[in-house]
Design a protein around this motif. Structure first.
Motif, PDB file in Angstrom:
ATOM      1  N   GLY A  51      76.188  58.932  62.429  1.00  0.00           N
ATOM      2  CA  GLY A  51      75.324  60.096  62.550  1.00  0.00           C
ATOM      3  C   GLY A  51      75.936  61.239  63.321  1.00  0.00           C
ATOM      4  N   SER A  52      77.076  61.007  63.985  1.00  0.00           N
ATOM      5  CA  SER A  52      77.748  62.065  64.724  1.00  0.00           C
ATOM      6  C   SER A  52      78.351  63.094  63.761  1.00  0.00           C
ATOM      7  CB  SER A  52      78.849  61.495  65.610  1.00  0.00           C
ATOM      8  OG  SER A  52      78.329  60.597  66.556  1.00  0.00           O
ATOM      9  N   THR A  53      78.781  64.205  64.318  1.00  0.00           N
ATOM     10  CA  THR A  53      79.302  65.314  63.519  1.00  0.00           C
ATOM     11  C   THR A  53      80.819  65.379  63.624  1.00  0.00           C
ATOM     12  OG1 THR A  53      77.275  66.598  63.804  1.00  0.00           O
ATOM     13  CG2 THR A  53      79.260  67.814  63.202  1.00  0.00           C
ATOM     14  N   VAL A  54      81.452  65.621  62.488  1.00  0.00           N
ATOM     15  CA  VAL A  54      82.888  65.846  62.429  1.00  0.00           C
ATOM     16  C   VAL A  54      83.112  67.243  61.851  1.00  0.00           C
ATOM     17  CG1 VAL A  54      85.096  65.077  61.489  1.00  0.00           C
ATOM     18  CG2 VAL A  54      83.341  63.392  62.109  1.00  0.00           C
ATOM     19  N   VAL A  55      83.799  68.078  62.599  1.00  0.00           N
ATOM     20  CA  VAL A  55      84.092  69.449  62.170  1.00  0.00           C
ATOM     21  C   VAL A  55      85.399  69.454  61.393  1.00  0.00           C
ATOM     22  CG1 VAL A  55      84.583  71.807  62.952  1.00  0.00           C
ATOM     23  CG2 VAL A  55      82.852  70.426  64.136  1.00  0.00           C
ATOM     24  N   ILE A  56      85.412  70.162  60.269  1.00  0.00           N
ATOM     25  CA  ILE A  56      86.639  70.346  59.492  1.00  0.00           C
ATOM     26  C   ILE A  56      86.753  71.803  59.087  1.00  0.00           C
ATOM     27  CG2 ILE A  56      86.700  67.972  58.637  1.00  0.00           C
ATOM     28  CD1 ILE A  56      85.548  68.946  56.007  1.00  0.00           C
ATOM     29  N   ASN A  57      87.983  72.249  58.864  1.00  0.00           N
ATOM     30  CA  ASN A  57      88.233  73.617  58.388  1.00  0.00           C
ATOM     31  C   ASN A  57      88.320  73.621  56.873  1.00  0.00           C
ATOM     32  OD1 ASN A  57      90.353  73.643  61.130  1.00  0.00           O
ATOM     33  ND2 ASN A  57      88.640  75.082  60.990  1.00  0.00           N
ATOM     34  N   THR A  58      87.624  74.540  56.257  1.00  0.00           N
ATOM     35  CA  THR A  58      87.672  74.634  54.799  1.00  0.00           C
ATOM     36  C   THR A  58      88.314  75.953  54.361  1.00  0.00           C
ATOM     37  OG1 THR A  58      85.425  75.538  54.799  1.00  0.00           O
ATOM     38  CG2 THR A  58      85.671  73.177  54.411  1.00  0.00           C
ATOM     39  N   PRO A  59      88.970  75.926  53.181  1.00  0.00           N
ATOM     40  CA  PRO A  59      89.161  74.798  52.265  1.00  0.00           C
ATOM     41  C   PRO A  59      90.134  73.777  52.838  1.00  0.00           C
ATOM     42  CG  PRO A  59      90.408  76.706  51.506  1.00  0.00           C
ATOM     43  CD  PRO A  59      89.586  77.179  52.664  1.00  0.00           C
ATOM     44  N   VAL A  60      89.908  72.495  52.484  1.00  0.00           N
ATOM     45  CA  VAL A  60      90.710  71.418  53.077  1.00  0.00           C
ATOM     46  C   VAL A  60      90.817  70.256  52.097  1.00  0.00           C
ATOM     47  CG1 VAL A  60      88.838  70.116  54.180  1.00  0.00           C
ATOM     48  CG2 VAL A  60      91.088  70.222  55.292  1.00  0.00           C
ATOM     49  N   TYR A  61      91.777  69.396  52.353  1.00  0.00           N
ATOM     50  CA  TYR A  61      92.030  68.177  51.582  1.00  0.00           C
ATOM     51  C   TYR A  61      90.714  67.479  51.246  1.00  0.00           C
ATOM     52  CZ  TYR A  61      94.128  63.490  50.831  1.00  0.00           C
ATOM     53  OH  TYR A  61      94.517  62.272  50.330  1.00  0.00           O
ATOM     54  N   PRO A  62      90.365  67.313  49.972  1.00  0.00           N
ATOM     55  CA  PRO A  62      89.027  66.850  49.603  1.00  0.00           C
ATOM     56  C   PRO A  62      88.591  65.523  50.216  1.00  0.00           C
ATOM     57  CG  PRO A  62      90.111  67.811  47.696  1.00  0.00           C
ATOM     58  CD  PRO A  62      91.141  67.755  48.793  1.00  0.00           C
ATOM     59  N   PRO A  63      89.465  64.505  50.377  1.00  0.00           N
ATOM     60  CA  PRO A  63      88.984  63.261  50.982  1.00  0.00           C
ATOM     61  C   PRO A  63      88.422  63.412  52.397  1.00  0.00           C
ATOM     62  CG  PRO A  63      90.975  62.816  49.752  1.00  0.00           C
ATOM     63  CD  PRO A  63      90.807  64.322  49.780  1.00  0.00           C
ATOM     64  N   LEU A  71      96.370  70.973  37.332  1.00  0.00           N
ATOM     65  CA  LEU A  71      96.390  71.440  38.712  1.00  0.00           C
ATOM     66  C   LEU A  71      95.165  70.875  39.424  1.00  0.00           C
ATOM     67  CD1 LEU A  71      97.113  75.162  37.779  1.00  0.00           C
ATOM     68  CD2 LEU A  71      98.804  73.511  38.567  1.00  0.00           C
ATOM     69  N   SER A  72      95.149  70.946  40.738  1.00  0.00           N
ATOM     70  CA  SER A  72      93.971  70.521  41.500  1.00  0.00           C
ATOM     71  C   SER A  72      92.991  71.678  41.563  1.00  0.00           C
ATOM     72  CB  SER A  72      94.371  70.094  42.907  1.00  0.00           C
ATOM     73  OG  SER A  72      95.214  68.963  42.862  1.00  0.00           O
ATOM     74  N   SER A  73      91.737  71.381  41.284  1.00  0.00           N
ATOM     75  CA  SER A  73      90.701  72.407  41.213  1.00  0.00           C
ATOM     76  C   SER A  73      90.270  72.840  42.612  1.00  0.00           C
ATOM     77  CB  SER A  73      89.501  71.857  40.442  1.00  0.00           C
ATOM     78  OG  SER A  73      88.577  72.867  40.121  1.00  0.00           O
ATOM     79  N   GLY A  74      90.266  74.128  42.850  1.00  0.00           N
ATOM     80  CA  GLY A  74      90.023  74.642  44.196  1.00  0.00           C
ATOM     81  C   GLY A  74      88.659  74.329  44.758  1.00  0.00           C
ATOM     82  N   HIS A  75      87.628  74.231  43.901  1.00  0.00           N
ATOM     83  CA  HIS A  75      86.277  74.066  44.434  1.00  0.00           C
ATOM     84  C   HIS A  75      86.091  72.747  45.168  1.00  0.00           C
ATOM     85  CE1 HIS A  75      85.809  71.750  40.708  1.00  0.00           C
ATOM     86  NE2 HIS A  75      84.776  71.176  41.275  1.00  0.00           N
ATOM     87  N   VAL A  76      86.913  71.724  44.859  1.00  0.00           N
ATOM     88  CA  VAL A  76      86.736  70.436  45.539  1.00  0.00           C
ATOM     89  C   VAL A  76      87.231  70.474  46.980  1.00  0.00           C
ATOM     90  CG1 VAL A  76      86.888  69.199  43.346  1.00  0.00           C
ATOM     91  CG2 VAL A  76      88.934  69.414  44.765  1.00  0.00           C
ATOM     92  N   PHE A  77      87.918  71.552  47.363  1.00  0.00           N
ATOM     93  CA  PHE A  77      88.419  71.704  48.727  1.00  0.00           C
ATOM     94  C   PHE A  77      87.370  72.335  49.650  1.00  0.00           C
ATOM     95  CE2 PHE A  77      92.057  71.242  46.052  1.00  0.00           C
ATOM     96  CZ  PHE A  77      93.018  70.594  46.810  1.00  0.00           C
ATOM     97  N   GLY A  78      86.176  72.589  49.113  1.00  0.00           N
ATOM     98  CA  GLY A  78      85.101  73.097  49.932  1.00  0.00           C
ATOM     99  C   GLY A  78      85.013  74.602  49.953  1.00  0.00           C
TER     100      GLY A  78
END
Length: 408
Positions: A111-123, A362-369
Motif C-alpha cells: 500500500g506504500s507509494t513508489v515515485v517514478i519519473n515518466t516516461p519510463v521503462y514500462p515494467p 519499435l516500442s510504443s511510446g504510450h506504454v512508458f507513461g
C-alpha cells in the motif's frame, strides 16, 4: 588501441533470423525488429569461453561465492573511479526488476507509494503495482531530464498519503538515454533526505555510457548512503537470458539488506553468474568496441532521420542503445489508441503505423507513461545496414501516406 572489431557488424540479417529469442521471433520475417532491449551481437569472447568451459565440465550446479560482487567492485573502481561496492553489502538476485521488487519490500509496506519519473521503462509500473505498492508519477522536463521541482512535489504528495515512500530511478534513464549528472543526483538525494524517501536506483545500463557523458553511481553521491542500486551485466554484454543481478546497499542500508529473504538468492543461474562475472572482469575491451559502434550508430541515426524523417524529433542519447523519437508532428499518419502504461505488448500511434506500413517494429511510446504518447523507442544496437534499411522504410511509409492523403 582496441583491436576488437565493432561487435554490431559481425552478424548478418540471415544469421540473426536464426535466433529464437523474443526480439527475433515475435514478428514475421519481413519485419525488422528494433524494439526490445536485445543487441544484435555475438557473445564477448571471455563470456563465451567461460560458458563453454563450464558446460564441458558439467559445471551446471548451484551458484557459490562472491566472485560476481568482487568483479563488480573492481569494474566500478576502474570504470567510474568509485570504490563504494563492498561485496559484504551486496546480494544476489535473479535479475534487476525482481531485485528492485525485493528491495521495495524491504523498505516499504504493501500500500506504500513508489515515485517514478515518466516516461519510463514500462515494467516499473507493472512490477511496482504487482508487489502491492502504488505508483506516483513525476514527469521529466522537456529535455527528458529529472525535474527537481516536480519530483519534490511528488515526494510531498506521496508523504501526505502515508509514512513510507520510495523513489525508483532509472540511472541512466530508459527511454530518453539521459545520463544523470552528479549535480542532478545530489539534488535528488537532498530531496530524498528531506522527505524521508528511500531511493532504489536501476543501474542496469550503467556500463553503456557514450562519448560525451560520464556515469555517476547513485550510491556515490552525498546523501545517497541509505539507498540501494540494482545492477547487472545483462544489457551491456547482451546476457538477458543468463539470469543474474546484484543488489548493492549503501552503508546506511546494510541492515535492511540483511533482512532480504535467503531464498531470493536461489533464483540466479550459476551459468548466469559465471557469464556476468567474466563480462565484468575480462570484457571491457569488447565493451569499448561496442560503445564505439553504438556511438557511430547514434551519429548514423541522426543523419538518417534528417534525410528520411525530418519531422521526427531526436535528442541524441548520452547512454544506453535506445533512442526516444518524437513523432508527434507525424500525427496525421496515425491515431493514438487507448492503453495502460506498462502494458508492453500494446502497440498504438506511430509504433503501430511503422509496423503496419514500414514493417519495422519499435516500442510504443504510450506504454512508458505520461509524456510517451506520440513517441517511439528505437533500439539501435544493430548493424548499420539494418538501421539504414529500417529508417529508410519508415521514411518511405510516411511519404506514401502523405501521397495517398494528398495536400494538407
Amino acid at each position: 588501441m582496441n583491436s576488437i572489431p565493432n561487435p554490431l557488424e559481425d552478424l548478418t540479417l540471415g544469421e540473426l533470423r536464426q535466433r529464437t529469442s523474443l526480439k527475433w521471433r515475435t514478428y514475421p520475417e519481413d519485419v525488422l525488429p528494433l524494439w526490445v532491449a536485445e543487441m544484435d551481437v555475438r557473445l564477448a569472447e571471455p563470456v563465451a569461453r567461460v560458458l563453454t568451459h563450464a558446460v564441458a565440465r558439467g559445471d551446471t550446479g548451484y551458484p557459490y561465492g562472491t566472485a560476481y560482487a568482487e568483479a563488480l567492485a573492481a569494474f566500478a573502481e576502474r570504470r567510474w573511479r568509485w570504490s563504494g561496492v563492498d561485496p559484504a553489502r551486496t546480494a544476489l538476485v535473479p535479475d534487476v526488476m525482481l531485485g528492485i521488487v525485493e528491495v521495495l519490500r524491504l523498505v516499504t509496506e504493501p500500500g506504500s507509494t513508489v515515485v517514478i519519473n515518466t516516461p519510463v521503462y514500462p515494467p516499473f509500473f507493472a512490477f511496482v503495482e504487482h508487489s502491492g505498492r502504488k505508483v506516483h508519477t513525476a514527469s521529466l522536463n522537456d529535455a527528458g531530464r529529472v525535474d527537481l521541482d516536480a519530483l519534490e512535489e511528488a515526494f510531498r504528495a506521496a508523504r501526505a498519503q502515508g509514512e513510507q515512500v520510495a523513489y525508483l530511478i532509472s540511472n541512466p534513464h530508459n527511454p530518453t538515454g539521459v545520463v544523470h549528472t552528479r549535480a542532478e543526483l545530489e539534488g535528488i538525494a537532498a530531496l530524498a533526505r528531506t522527505y524521508g524517501v528511500r531511493v532504489v536506483a536501476d543501474e542496469i545500463h550503467s556500463p553503456l555510457i557514450l562519448p560525451g557523458a560520464e556515469f555517476t553511481p547513485y550510491l556515490s553521491v552525498a546523501g545517497g548512503e541509505d539507498a540501494f542500486a540494482v545492477v547487472s551485466a545483462s544489457k551491456a554484454w547482451n546476457l538477458a537470458g543468463l539470469k543474474a543481478a546484484l543488489v548493492v546497499a549503501g552503508p546506511e542500508a546494510a541492515a535492511d539488506l540483511r533482512r532480504l529473504p535467503e531464498e531470493v538468492g536461489h533464483g540466479p543461474s550459476h551459468l548466469g553468474i559465471l557469464a556476468h562475472t567474466a563480462a565484468l572482469k575480462e570484457g571491457e575491451r569488447w565493451l569499448d568496441a561496442l560503445i564505439g559502434g553504438l556511438a557511430a550508430n547514434r551519429d548514423l541515426l541522426r543523419s538518417l532521420l534528417a534525410e528520411h524523417l525530418p519531422d521526427v524529433g531526436f535528442r541524441a542519447p548520452e547512454g544506453t542503445y535506445l533512442a526516444w523519437l518524437d513523432c508527434r508532428r507525424l500525427s496525421a499518419h496515425y491515431s493514438d489508441g487507448e492503453a495502460s502504461p506498462g502494458v508492453v505488448s500494446d502497440l498504438a500511434g506511430p509504433a503501430r503505423f511503422f509496423l503496419d506500413h514500414a514493417r519495422v517494429a519499435l516500442s510504443s511510446g504510450h506504454v512508458f507513461g505520461e509524456g510517451g504518447a506520440g513517441h517511439v523507442r528505437l533500439n539501435y544496437a544493430t548493424s548499420s545496414s539494418i538501421l539504414t534499411e529500417a529508417v529508410a522504410r519508415m521514411g518511405a511509409a510516411v511519404a506514401r501516406s502523405e501521397h495517398a492523403s494528398g495536400p494538407r
